[in-house]
Design a protein around this motif. Sequence first.
Motif, PDB file in Angstrom:
ATOM      1  N   GLY A  77     -13.478  16.443  -0.080  1.00  0.00           N
ATOM      2  CA  GLY A  77     -12.973  15.920   1.178  1.00  0.00           C
ATOM      3  C   GLY A  77     -11.472  15.992   1.263  1.00  0.00           C
ATOM      4  N   THR A  78     -10.915  16.421   2.463  1.00  0.00           N
ATOM      5  CA  THR A  78      -9.460  16.559   2.673  1.00  0.00           C
ATOM      6  C   THR A  78      -9.119  15.891   3.992  1.00  0.00           C
ATOM      7  OG1 THR A  78      -9.378  18.622   1.453  1.00  0.00           O
ATOM      8  CG2 THR A  78      -7.537  18.153   2.911  1.00  0.00           C
ATOM      9  N   VAL A  79      -8.152  14.971   3.979  1.00  0.00           N
ATOM     10  CA  VAL A  79      -7.726  14.287   5.192  1.00  0.00           C
ATOM     11  C   VAL A  79      -6.223  14.111   5.171  1.00  0.00           C
ATOM     12  CG1 VAL A  79      -9.912  13.045   5.486  1.00  0.00           C
ATOM     13  CG2 VAL A  79      -8.078  12.031   4.116  1.00  0.00           C
ATOM     14  N   GLU A  80      -5.616  14.029   6.349  1.00  0.00           N
ATOM     15  CA  GLU A  80      -4.207  13.672   6.481  1.00  0.00           C
ATOM     16  C   GLU A  80      -4.143  12.199   6.822  1.00  0.00           C
ATOM     17  OE1 GLU A  80      -2.028  16.027   9.200  1.00  0.00           O
ATOM     18  OE2 GLU A  80      -2.286  17.906   8.071  1.00  0.00           O
ATOM     19  N   THR A  81      -3.322  11.459   6.113  1.00  0.00           N
ATOM     20  CA  THR A  81      -3.230  10.023   6.317  1.00  0.00           C
ATOM     21  C   THR A  81      -1.795   9.575   6.107  1.00  0.00           C
ATOM     22  OG1 THR A  81      -4.121   7.880   5.690  1.00  0.00           O
ATOM     23  CG2 THR A  81      -3.752   9.481   3.902  1.00  0.00           C
ATOM     24  N   LYS A  82      -1.569   8.299   6.254  1.00  0.00           N
ATOM     25  CA  LYS A  82      -0.248   7.721   6.015  1.00  0.00           C
ATOM     26  C   LYS A  82      -0.360   6.720   4.888  1.00  0.00           C
ATOM     27  CE  LYS A  82       1.523   8.241  10.736  1.00  0.00           C
ATOM     28  NZ  LYS A  82       2.510   9.254  10.388  1.00  0.00           N
ATOM     29  N   TRP A  83       0.618   6.738   3.971  1.00  0.00           N
ATOM     30  CA  TRP A  83       0.719   5.756   2.894  1.00  0.00           C
ATOM     31  C   TRP A  83       1.966   4.916   3.108  1.00  0.00           C
ATOM     32  CZ3 TRP A  83      -0.522   8.351  -2.502  1.00  0.00           C
ATOM     33  CH2 TRP A  83      -1.912   8.589  -2.585  1.00  0.00           C
ATOM     34  N   GLU A  84       1.901   3.716   2.592  1.00  0.00           N
ATOM     35  CA  GLU A  84       3.065   2.838   2.618  1.00  0.00           C
ATOM     36  C   GLU A  84       3.610   2.730   1.200  1.00  0.00           C
ATOM     37  OE1 GLU A  84       4.462  -1.619   4.072  1.00  0.00           O
ATOM     38  OE2 GLU A  84       2.333  -1.116   4.007  1.00  0.00           O
ATOM     39  N   ARG A  85       4.859   3.161   1.036  1.00  0.00           N
ATOM     40  CA  ARG A  85       5.485   3.096  -0.266  1.00  0.00           C
ATOM     41  C   ARG A  85       5.799   1.653  -0.633  1.00  0.00           C
ATOM     42  NH1 ARG A  85       8.327   7.054  -2.681  1.00  0.00           N
ATOM     43  NH2 ARG A  85      10.129   5.676  -2.885  1.00  0.00           N
TER      44      ARG A  85
END
Length: 899
Positions: A77-85
Motif C-alpha cells: 500500500g502507498t499513500v500520500e499523507t501529512k506527518w507532524e514533527r
Amino acid sequence: MVKSKEKLESVFRAAPIGIGVVKNRILTEVNSRLCEITGYSYDELVGSSSRILYPNSKEYEYVGKEKYQQIAEKGTGTVETKWERKDGSIIDILLSSTPIDQADHSYGVTFTALDITERKSTEETLRIIAETAVSPEEDIFSILVRQIAVSQNIRTVVLASMDPDELRTAHTVAVWDDSDHTDNFTYDIIGTPCEDLTSGEPCFYPSGIQTLFPGDTILKKVNAESYWGTPLKDSEGRMIGLLVILDEKPMEHSTSTHSILNSFAARAAAEMERRKAEEALRESERKFRSYVDNSPSGLIVTDKEGYYIDVNRAFCNITSYSRNELLSMNVLDVLPAEEKDHILKLSDELKEKGSLTAELPFVRKNGCKGYWAVDAVKLSDDGFLAIHTDITDRINAEEMLRSVTQRLTLATRAAKIGIWEWDMLTSTLIWDRQLHEIYGTEPSEFTGDFGSWKEMIHPEDLNEVLNAIDNAVIGKEEFNSEFRIICADGNVRFIEAHGIVKHDKKGVPVKMIGTNGDITERKMFEKNLKDSEERLGLAVETSGLGLWELDLNKSIMYQSPQMIATLGMDDETYSTDLDFYFDRIHPEDRKIVMSEFDKAIELADEFHLDCRIKHASGEWIWVSLKGKPFETGRSRVPQRFVGTQMDITPRVKAEEALLYSKIISDDANRIKSEFMKNMSHELRTPLTAVIGFSDVLLYQSSEGLSESQKNYVRYINNSGKNLLDLINRLLDLSKYEIDDLENISFKCLSTGDFVSETMMLMSKRASSRDIKLSFKRKDSIDVFYADEYKLTQIMHNLLDNALKFTDHGGSVVIETKNVGDKLQVSVIDTGIGIEKDKIESIFKPFVQIDGSFARKYSGTGIGLALTKKFIELHGGNITVKSEPGKGSNFTFEIPINPR
C-alpha cells in the motif's frame, strides 16, 4: 542466514529514506533517517503508537484504512499523507507499506517514508504560476503582485527594480495594496528592511517590523506588522530588484510561501532581464541603423556580376567618386588592373563559402593607390553586401613600423643591446633573442625565473644591483646600473642596465621594462686606457717626455715640468712666451720649425719634426716635436696646439754611430767580395788544370802507371773536385749573404718530374750503399714556381746529407704535400740522427756536429747554411725533427706561386 540478516540490517541503517516496522500500529523498529524526518529519537519512537506521527485522528484513520485496503488488493500500500514533527511543523510524506508475511499480518508491516514537502511546495507554486494568465491589456508585473496577494491572503505586495551597480534606490514596477493596484514610486532602501536583501539572501520578520525599523515610512503607511522580502537576481547572480510582501497581522514562515515567493521572484527577474535585453536590442538596432547611415566604413551592395546597386556616403568619400558615378561602375573599376585575376578568385570563393575577409589595394578617382579591409557576405544568389574600411594609413604605418623595427633590431644587435621585461607579480622575465646572446643562454631552455637571473650576476655586484632595483621600484630613482655576469661558459661580461617601472591604475608597481647592453669591450678598453695612461704617465715621468700646450690667441706656450727639465731650466729661468721658445731653437733649424708650424696652422693638421735646441748649459741638444691642433670650429682655424717634446740626443748620436759602422761594414763587405772574386779566379785556374790532367790520366790508357800510382791520381782528382766544390759553395754563400731577389729566377716546375730527376741523380749513390730511396706524394699539386737551380741545390744538399749519415740497408724517403698555399717537401732518413741541443747550430756556416761524427763523416759545414738561405730567398722556411739512433726529418715549405 546470519550473513543475510547482517546485510539487511546494514541496508536498514544506511538507507537514505525512513524505514520502520509496525505491529498492530505500534512502532517496533525505526532507522536513523526516520528519526531525522520526524525529529524524534529512537527511544521516543520505538514502543509508541504510530498515532504520534499524525497531526489529527482523521488523517491517522484514513492512512490505516487506505493502506490495509491496498495491501489486501495488491499486497502493498502507498499513500500520500501529512506527518507532524516533534517541533509541531507539518510535512508531506509518501508512505509505502508491505506486510512481513502476506499470509499472516500479525507479524507486522514494514514501511518506508519519503519527505515530499519540497516537491509538494513546488507543485503548488507551479500551479499558481500556471494560473497566472497574462492578458494583452495587463502588465505581467501587475498580475504577479495581484496573484501573490490573492493566493497568500496578503495585503501589500511590492515588486521593484534596482541598479546592480548601485543597490540603494528601488524603483517599483508593480504595487498591490489593500485589494488594488497603486501608483509606482521610488524609495531609498537604506535604513529599511529591504537593505538586508542586498546581501543576496531572503529576509523574514514575522512581527514587530515597524518597531524594528521606525524610520521606514512605507511600513507606517500600510500599517505593516510583518515583512518577507526576496531579492531578484539576473542570470549572472547580480541583484536587480526585490519582491516584498507586507501584512497587518503577524506572518508564519512556511515552506509553501517560501517556494512561491522564490518562484515568483525568479519569474519577475527573468521578465526584467528580458525587458532589459529587449531594450538593449532596440538600442543596438537604433545604433546599428545610425552606424550604417553615418559609418566611416564604406558599405556597398552589388549584383552577382559585381555592379554596384547601392553605396553609402563613406564609400564615396573613400573612393572620391560620386554616388551616381559608382552606381554605373563595377567593383573591378576601382581595383588595380594587376589585381583582376586575384579578385576574380576571391569572388568565386565568396560565392562558394558565403563570406569573405580580405585586405586589398584600390585606386581612387585621382589615381592614388590605397588599401582597404573588406568583409563581404552573400545576401542571395543575386546580391552581395560588403563593408570597406580604409586602412591606407595603417598599412603605411605598418610598413614604416617594419622599417623602424628592422633598423632598431640592427641597431640593438650592432650595439649589443638586449631588451627585457620583468613581471613583478609573477616574478618572471621575458628576454629578446639579443639578450639571450649576451647572456649565452638558449631561448628554448630559458625558464624566465627571476631567481635564475640573480644567480648569473657576479656575487660581488649582486647586492648593488638589487638595491638599485629596489630604489627604482619605490620611486627613489631610475634603474641605471653596471654589473658583471657569469655566463654559462664561465666567461665574465660587463652589463650596462637601464629600466623604467610601470604602475597599475592604483599606482602599484607591477612591471619593469628595460635594456641590457654588453659593455665588456668598453670596459676592457677603459681598463686598457687606464693602464695605458698609467704607463704613459710612468713613461713620461721616467723617459723625460715633455708635454706642451700652445694658445695661439695669446702666443703662450705652457710646458710640463719634464719639458722644462729637458732644457735644463727651472721655474725662475723658464718663460711661457712663444718667442722665448723659438729663440732657443738652432738658427739653422728655426726657419724650418716656424714654417712647419705655420703650415700646420693653415691646414689644421698635425706636424712632426726633429730640431736642435739650446740647453741651459749652452750645449745643443736634439729634440723631437709633435703637435696636433684643437678647437678648429667651423672656420677650421685651430685655437690651440697640444703636443710633446722628447730629448732624442742619445738616439741621434746612436744613429750617427750606426751610420759610421754601416759605412765601415759596407767597405769590409766590398773588400771581401772583391777578395772572393779574385780568389775564385786564382784558385779555379790551377784546380781546373789539376782536375783536367788527372781525368786524362784516369780515363785514358796511360802506360807506365802502376796501380798504386793510379790510386794516387784518383785521390788527386777527387780532392781537386772536393776543393772546387768547396770554393763554389763559399762563393755562393758569400753571394747570398744578403737577400737579393734579383739573383733568383722563378719558373714553372712539375712536382713529379723535378723529384724524379733529383732521385735519378742520387740513385746510383744510394744503390751503392744498399739504401732504399723512395718518393711518397700526398695530394700535392702538379706544378709550382721556384728557381730550378737553387731548388736543385736544396734537394741535392738534403739528400747528400741523408745518404751520408744513413748506414747500409737504411732508407731515405722524399715526401711532398700541400699545406694551404705552400708546397711542403720532407727528406726523411733512418740515419744516425742529431742530438736535440745541436739542431739549432747545424744551419750556421762552417759548423759541423762535434765528436766522432766529425771524424767519421766528411763535409765543409756550408751545405745546410746555403740550403737555408736558398729556401728563405723563396719566401719559405725549414725545420728539423731528429732523434739520435732513429733518423732525421728535414722539412721545408715554399710558396706555390710567390709572384
